[in-house]
Design a protein around this motif. Structure first.
Motif, PDB file in Angstrom:
ATOM      1  N   THR A   1     -12.671   2.334  14.172  1.00  0.00           N
ATOM      2  CA  THR A   1     -11.782   1.155  14.165  1.00  0.00           C
ATOM      3  C   THR A   1     -10.395   1.534  14.679  1.00  0.00           C
ATOM      4  N   LYS A   2      -9.951   2.767  14.412  1.00  0.00           N
ATOM      5  CA  LYS A   2      -8.637   3.191  14.915  1.00  0.00           C
ATOM      6  C   LYS A   2      -8.675   3.300  16.436  1.00  0.00           C
ATOM      7  N   ARG A   3      -9.740   3.901  16.928  1.00  0.00           N
ATOM      8  CA  ARG A   3      -9.877   4.062  18.374  1.00  0.00           C
ATOM      9  C   ARG A   3      -9.933   2.698  19.072  1.00  0.00           C
TER      10      ARG A   3
ATOM     11  N   GLY B   1       0.819  -1.208   0.000  1.00  0.00           N
ATOM     12  CA  GLY B   1       0.000   0.000   0.000  1.00  0.00           C
ATOM     13  C   GLY B   1       0.856   1.263   0.000  1.00  0.00           C
ATOM     14  N   TYR B   2       0.176   2.387   0.130  1.00  0.00           N
ATOM     15  CA  TYR B   2       0.830   3.704   0.003  1.00  0.00           C
ATOM     16  C   TYR B   2       1.928   3.912   1.062  1.00  0.00           C
ATOM     17  N   ILE B   3       1.549   3.942   2.319  1.00  0.00           N
ATOM     18  CA  ILE B   3       2.554   4.228   3.357  1.00  0.00           C
ATOM     19  C   ILE B   3       3.450   3.006   3.561  1.00  0.00           C
ATOM     20  N   GLY B   4       2.848   1.812   3.454  1.00  0.00           N
ATOM     21  CA  GLY B   4       3.612   0.575   3.646  1.00  0.00           C
ATOM     22  C   GLY B   4       4.774   0.455   2.673  1.00  0.00           C
TER      23      GLY B   4
ATOM     24  N   PHE C   1      -2.498 -12.867   1.303  1.00  0.00           N
ATOM     25  CA  PHE C   1      -3.678 -13.449   1.956  1.00  0.00           C
ATOM     26  C   PHE C   1      -4.345 -12.405   2.832  1.00  0.00           C
ATOM     27  N   ASP C   2      -5.543 -12.745   3.310  1.00  0.00           N
ATOM     28  CA  ASP C   2      -6.356 -11.821   4.098  1.00  0.00           C
ATOM     29  C   ASP C   2      -6.056 -12.039   5.584  1.00  0.00           C
ATOM     30  N   LEU C   3      -5.584 -10.999   6.241  1.00  0.00           N
ATOM     31  CA  LEU C   3      -5.233 -11.124   7.665  1.00  0.00           C
ATOM     32  C   LEU C   3      -6.459 -11.281   8.562  1.00  0.00           C
ATOM     33  N   ALA C   4      -7.646 -11.048   8.000  1.00  0.00           N
ATOM     34  CA  ALA C   4      -8.852 -11.309   8.779  1.00  0.00           C
ATOM     35  C   ALA C   4      -9.179 -12.810   8.787  1.00  0.00           C
TER      36      ALA C   4
ATOM     37  N   ARG D   1     -14.968  -5.646  10.651  1.00  0.00           N
ATOM     38  CA  ARG D   1     -14.405  -6.999  10.500  1.00  0.00           C
ATOM     39  C   ARG D   1     -12.970  -6.919  10.012  1.00  0.00           C
ATOM     40  N   ASN D   2     -12.758  -6.180   8.951  1.00  0.00           N
ATOM     41  CA  ASN D   2     -11.410  -6.144   8.370  1.00  0.00           C
ATOM     42  C   ASN D   2     -10.394  -5.532   9.351  1.00  0.00           C
ATOM     43  N   ASN D   3     -10.728  -4.381   9.885  1.00  0.00           N
ATOM     44  CA  ASN D   3      -9.723  -3.649  10.663  1.00  0.00           C
ATOM     45  C   ASN D   3      -9.535  -4.197  12.075  1.00  0.00           C
TER      46      ASN D   3
ATOM     47  N   PRO E   1     -17.296   4.999  11.136  1.00  0.00           N
ATOM     48  CA  PRO E   1     -16.867   3.643  11.528  1.00  0.00           C
ATOM     49  C   PRO E   1     -15.364   3.451  11.323  1.00  0.00           C
ATOM     50  N   TYR E   2     -14.809   3.998  10.224  1.00  0.00           N
ATOM     51  CA  TYR E   2     -13.359   3.891  10.022  1.00  0.00           C
ATOM     52  C   TYR E   2     -12.609   4.473  11.229  1.00  0.00           C
ATOM     53  N   GLY E   3     -12.975   5.705  11.597  1.00  0.00           N
ATOM     54  CA  GLY E   3     -12.307   6.356  12.724  1.00  0.00           C
ATOM     55  C   GLY E   3     -12.453   5.535  13.998  1.00  0.00           C
TER      56      GLY E   3
ATOM     57  N   SER F   1      -8.719  -1.239   5.857  1.00  0.00           N
ATOM     58  CA  SER F   1      -9.521  -0.464   4.909  1.00  0.00           C
ATOM     59  C   SER F   1      -9.558   0.960   5.443  1.00  0.00           C
ATOM     60  N   LYS F   2      -9.471   1.958   4.531  1.00  0.00           N
ATOM     61  CA  LYS F   2      -9.236   3.327   5.037  1.00  0.00           C
ATOM     62  C   LYS F   2     -10.143   4.404   4.467  1.00  0.00           C
ATOM     63  N   ALA F   3     -11.154   4.032   3.677  1.00  0.00           N
ATOM     64  CA  ALA F   3     -11.983   5.087   3.072  1.00  0.00           C
ATOM     65  C   ALA F   3     -13.125   5.464   4.028  1.00  0.00           C
TER      66      ALA F   3
ATOM     67  N   HIS G   1       1.932  -2.947  11.362  1.00  0.00           N
ATOM     68  CA  HIS G   1       0.589  -3.310  10.881  1.00  0.00           C
ATOM     69  C   HIS G   1      -0.094  -2.121  10.201  1.00  0.00           C
ATOM     70  N   PHE G   2       0.105  -2.053   8.870  1.00  0.00           N
ATOM     71  CA  PHE G   2      -0.571  -1.035   8.058  1.00  0.00           C
ATOM     72  C   PHE G   2      -1.915  -1.528   7.520  1.00  0.00           C
ATOM     73  N   ALA G   3      -2.037  -2.844   7.306  1.00  0.00           N
ATOM     74  CA  ALA G   3      -3.181  -3.366   6.550  1.00  0.00           C
ATOM     75  C   ALA G   3      -4.499  -2.959   7.191  1.00  0.00           C
TER      76      ALA G   3
ATOM     77  N   VAL H   1       2.992  -8.913   3.857  1.00  0.00           N
ATOM     78  CA  VAL H   1       1.715  -9.617   3.687  1.00  0.00           C
ATOM     79  C   VAL H   1       0.682  -8.585   3.255  1.00  0.00           C
ATOM     80  N   ASP H   2      -0.040  -8.879   2.182  1.00  0.00           N
ATOM     81  CA  ASP H   2      -1.083  -7.970   1.708  1.00  0.00           C
ATOM     82  C   ASP H   2      -2.079  -8.809   0.907  1.00  0.00           C
ATOM     83  N   ASN H   3      -3.352  -8.485   1.020  1.00  0.00           N
ATOM     84  CA  ASN H   3      -4.338  -9.229   0.209  1.00  0.00           C
ATOM     85  C   ASN H   3      -4.615  -8.532  -1.126  1.00  0.00           C
TER      86      ASN H   3
ATOM     87  N   SER I   1      -6.175  -5.927  -1.746  1.00  0.00           N
ATOM     88  CA  SER I   1      -7.522  -5.365  -1.889  1.00  0.00           C
ATOM     89  C   SER I   1      -7.452  -3.895  -2.305  1.00  0.00           C
ATOM     90  N   ASN I   2      -6.333  -3.229  -2.002  1.00  0.00           N
ATOM     91  CA  ASN I   2      -6.222  -1.808  -2.387  1.00  0.00           C
ATOM     92  C   ASN I   2      -4.820  -1.491  -2.921  1.00  0.00           C
ATOM     93  N   SER I   3      -4.189  -2.481  -3.525  1.00  0.00           N
ATOM     94  CA  SER I   3      -2.834  -2.241  -4.064  1.00  0.00           C
ATOM     95  C   SER I   3      -2.526  -3.354  -5.055  1.00  0.00           C
ATOM     96  N   SER I   4      -1.355  -3.258  -5.675  1.00  0.00           N
ATOM     97  CA  SER I   4      -1.041  -4.253  -6.693  1.00  0.00           C
ATOM     98  C   SER I   4       0.356  -4.841  -6.466  1.00  0.00           C
TER      99      SER I   4
HETATM  100  P1  NAD Z   1      -3.443   1.646   1.582  1.00  0.00           P
HETATM  101  O1  NAD Z   1      -4.832   1.233   1.288  1.00  0.00           O
HETATM  102  O2  NAD Z   1      -2.621   2.194   0.469  1.00  0.00           O
HETATM  103  O3  NAD Z   1      -2.628   0.410   2.209  1.00  0.00           O
HETATM  104  C1  NAD Z   1      -3.264  -0.566   3.012  1.00  0.00           C
HETATM  105  C2  NAD Z   1      -2.896  -1.937   2.444  1.00  0.00           C
HETATM  106  O4  NAD Z   1      -3.483  -2.949   3.252  1.00  0.00           O
HETATM  107  C3  NAD Z   1      -3.418  -2.135   1.022  1.00  0.00           C
HETATM  108  O5  NAD Z   1      -2.334  -2.553   0.206  1.00  0.00           O
HETATM  109  C4  NAD Z   1      -4.466  -3.249   1.160  1.00  0.00           C
HETATM  110  O6  NAD Z   1      -4.497  -4.084   0.022  1.00  0.00           O
HETATM  111  C5  NAD Z   1      -4.006  -3.958   2.421  1.00  0.00           C
HETATM  112  N1  NAD Z   1      -5.053  -4.641   3.178  1.00  0.00           N
HETATM  113  C6  NAD Z   1      -6.243  -4.122   3.602  1.00  0.00           C
HETATM  114  N2  NAD Z   1      -6.915  -5.035   4.324  1.00  0.00           N
HETATM  115  C7  NAD Z   1      -6.150  -6.169   4.359  1.00  0.00           C
HETATM  116  C8  NAD Z   1      -6.310  -7.451   4.942  1.00  0.00           C
HETATM  117  N3  NAD Z   1      -7.405  -7.779   5.624  1.00  0.00           N
HETATM  118  N4  NAD Z   1      -5.321  -8.367   4.787  1.00  0.00           N
HETATM  119  C9  NAD Z   1      -4.206  -8.056   4.089  1.00  0.00           C
HETATM  120  N5  NAD Z   1      -4.006  -6.850   3.510  1.00  0.00           N
HETATM  121  C10 NAD Z   1      -4.966  -5.923   3.642  1.00  0.00           C
HETATM  122  O7  NAD Z   1      -3.486   2.663   2.812  1.00  0.00           O
HETATM  123  P2  NAD Z   1      -2.357   3.611   3.407  1.00  0.00           P
HETATM  124  O8  NAD Z   1      -2.739   5.004   3.098  1.00  0.00           O
HETATM  125  O9  NAD Z   1      -1.020   3.128   3.056  1.00  0.00           O
HETATM  126  O10 NAD Z   1      -2.630   3.407   4.958  1.00  0.00           O
HETATM  127  C11 NAD Z   1      -1.894   2.482   5.730  1.00  0.00           C
HETATM  128  C12 NAD Z   1      -2.414   2.511   7.160  1.00  0.00           C
HETATM  129  O11 NAD Z   1      -2.283   3.836   7.671  1.00  0.00           O
HETATM  130  C13 NAD Z   1      -3.878   2.134   7.310  1.00  0.00           C
HETATM  131  O12 NAD Z   1      -4.022   1.417   8.507  1.00  0.00           O
HETATM  132  C14 NAD Z   1      -4.572   3.476   7.406  1.00  0.00           C
HETATM  133  O13 NAD Z   1      -5.779   3.379   8.107  1.00  0.00           O
HETATM  134  C15 NAD Z   1      -3.538   4.263   8.189  1.00  0.00           C
HETATM  135  N6  NAD Z   1      -3.654   5.706   8.004  1.00  0.00           N
HETATM  136  C16 NAD Z   1      -3.638   6.226   6.743  1.00  0.00           C
HETATM  137  C17 NAD Z   1      -3.767   7.605   6.566  1.00  0.00           C
HETATM  138  C18 NAD Z   1      -3.810   8.207   5.182  1.00  0.00           C
HETATM  139  O14 NAD Z   1      -4.278   9.327   5.046  1.00  0.00           O
HETATM  140  N7  NAD Z   1      -3.329   7.528   4.147  1.00  0.00           N
HETATM  141  C19 NAD Z   1      -3.869   8.440   7.689  1.00  0.00           C
HETATM  142  C20 NAD Z   1      -3.855   7.876   8.956  1.00  0.00           C
HETATM  143  C21 NAD Z   1      -3.749   6.502   9.111  1.00  0.00           C
END
Ligand code: NAD
Ligand code: WQD
Length: 342
Positions: free
Chosen positions: A155-157, A12-15, A59-62, A101-103, A151-153, A86-88, A82-84, A32-34, A36-39
C-alpha cells in the motif's frame, strides 16, 4: 492569520507528536481520525503540551461522501499531512482487502478533494519498507524500490505511485513523500507516546513492556545475520525529530521552496543499530535489566537497512538530533506513566 493544516491520523502515534510541533510553530491544526487505532483522549494530552486543543472530526477517510462533506464545510485548508492508515504488517497478510481499501481509498478520496476544493499541498507518510532488502547500503532516495514483502508494504508503494501520477496530471498540486525508517520513543513530557494494541510487534514497545513486567522476556529474532553481532540492523529515529521534519516539509511546500512538484525524502538518523545494541542502549539509559533470549529469525524480516540522510539534511535543512539513549529513556518514561510505575 495562522495557516490551517489538516492532519489525518492526528490522534495516532506519529500524528500526535506532529500536531504538537505544528502548533508550536504557529500553525492551526484540524485533526481527522476515525479512532480505529487511537483514542480521543490524545487531543486533551496534546493540549496539555501545546496549550491548544486541535479541532477534531471523527470519520473514516475511506468514506468518500464524508470526506467530501468535510472539505465542503472546512474552507481554508492549505495543506494536508496524511498519516491515517492501517499499519500492522502481520494483520495486512491476514486482511489484505481491508488494508488496500483503507490505505489506498483514503488517499484517493483526499486527492479528489484536493482537486475539487483547491487544496494544493500534501505530505504523505511512506516507509523504508518500500526498499525491501536493498542491495547497497545506506539507501538514498534513488535506491530502487523492491517488491513489497506484505500487503501493508505494497500500500505504501502504490500510494507513492498514486501521488506521483496524480501530481503529474494536476500540476496545481505539490506533494512530498517522507519515507520513515523506524520511529521510536515518546514526547519528553511522557504525555503522548505509542499505544500499541495487544502484543506489540515492534521492538521498542516490546522492550518497554517487558521491562514493565507485562511480558516475560523479549525474543531477539535471529543472531545469524551478517551484521556486527548477528542481530538485525535498523535505523531508529526519535518520533519528535520525525515530527519536526513534517513541519519543515509543510513550510517547504507552503513557501514554494520545493524543486519538483513531487519530492521524496528519507527520514532516518543515518546510523544502523542492531537489536542487541538497542537492548544494551535501553539497559544503559534506564538502569533496568532486560530479560531476553535469542530465537530464530522472524519471517519476512530483512537483515539490515539504514538511511543515507544527505538529501534530507541538505535539501530540507533537517537532521535527526536526539541520541539513542535519550530516545529509549523517553520510551521507558512513557511506558512507566502508562502503567503507573514510579
Ligand atoms: P497509528 O496507528 O498510531 O496512527 C494512524 C492513525 O490513523 C490512527 O489514529 C488511526 O485511528 C487512524 N486511521 C486509520 N485509518 C483511518 C481512516 N480510514 N480514516 C481516519 N483515520 C484513520 O500509526 P503511526 O505509527 O502513527 O503511523 C502513521 C503513519 O506513518 C501511517 O501511515 C504508517 O503507515 C506510517 N509509518 C509508520 C511507521 C511506524 O513504524 N510507526 C513507519 C513507517 C511509516
Ligand atoms: C525491528 C527489529 C526485528 C520485535 C516494521 C515494519 C515497517 C515499518 C516499521 C511501517 C527487527 C527485531 C522486533 C521483537 C525482535 N512500519 N525484533 N524482537 O520490522 O524493521 O519494521 O516497523 O512502515 O514496515 O515492517 O520493525 O520494530 O518490528 O523490528 O528481535 O519482539 O527488531 O526482528 O530486526 P521492522 P520492528
Amino acid at each position: 492569520m495562522a495557516k490551517k493544516i489538516l492532519v489525518t491520523g492526528g490522534t495516532g502515534y506519529i500524528g500526535s507528536h506532529t500536531v504538537v510541533e505544528l502548533q508550536n510553530s504557529g500553525y492551526e491544526v484540524v485533526v481527522v481520525d476515525n479512532l480505529s487505532n487511537s483514542s480521543a483522549d490524545v487531543l486533551d494530552n496534546i493540549e496539555k503540551i501545546s496549550g491548544i486543543k486541535p479541532a477534531f472530526e471523527q470519520f473514516d477517510l475511506a468514506d468518500k461522501a464524508k470526506t467530501d462533506n468535510f472539505f465542503a464545510r472546512t474552507p481554508g485548508i492549505e495543506a494536508i499531512i496524511h498519516f491515517a492508515a492501517s499499519k500492522a504488517v502481520g494483520e495486512s497478510v491476514q486482511k489484505p482487502l481491508m488494508y488496500y481499501r483503507n490505505n489506498l481509498v483514503s488517499l484517493m478520496n483526499l486527492m479528489d478533494c484536493q482537486v475539487k476544493y483547491g487544496v494544493a499541498n500534501i505530505v504523505f507518510s511512506s516507509s523504508c519498507t518500500v526498499y525491501g532488502q536493498p542491495d547497497v547500503l545506506p539507501v538514498t532516495e534513488k535506491t530502487p524500490r523492491k517488491d513489497a514483502e506484505s500487503p501493508y508494504g505494497n500500500t505504501k508503494r502504490v500510494n507513492e505511485d498514486i501521488l506521483s501520477d496524480s501530481i503529474a496530471a494536476h500540476p496545481e498540486i505539490t506533494g512530498i513523500a517522507l519515507r520513515y525508517f523506524n520511529p521510536i520513543g515518546a514526547h519528553p513530557t511522557a504525555i503522548i507516546g505509542e499505544l500499541p494494541l495487544g502484543v506489540p510487534q515492534n521492538l521498542v514497545p516490546f522492550i518497554t513492556q517487558t521491562a514493565a513486567g507485562l511480558r516475560d522476556e523479549l525474543m531477539v529474532f535471529g543472531d545469524d545475520y551478517d551484521t556486527i553481532d548477528g542481530s538485525a540492523v535498523r535505523d531508529y529515529i526519535n518520533v519528535v525529530d520525525l515530527a519536526k521534519a513534517h513541519v519543515v516539509a509543510i513550510a517547504r511546500l507552503l513557501e514554494g521552496k520545493n524543486k519538483k512538484n513531487y519530492e521524496i525524502f528519507n527520514l532516518g538518523t543515518g546510523n544502523g543499530l542492531s537489536v542487541l545494541e538497542v537492548v544494551n542502549g535501553f539497559e544503559k539509559a534506564t538502569g533496568v535489566k532486560l530479560n531476553y533470549k535469542i530465537v530464530g529469525r522472524r519471517a519476512g524480516d530483512i537483515e539490515k537497512i539504514w538511511a543515507d540522510t544527505t538529501f534530507a539534511n541538505e535539501e530540507l535543512g533537517w537532521k535527526a538530533e536526539k541520541e539513542l539513549e535519550e530516545t529509549l529513556l523517553s520510551a521507558w518514561l512513557w511506558e512507566k506513566k502508562l502503567r503507573g510505575i514510579k
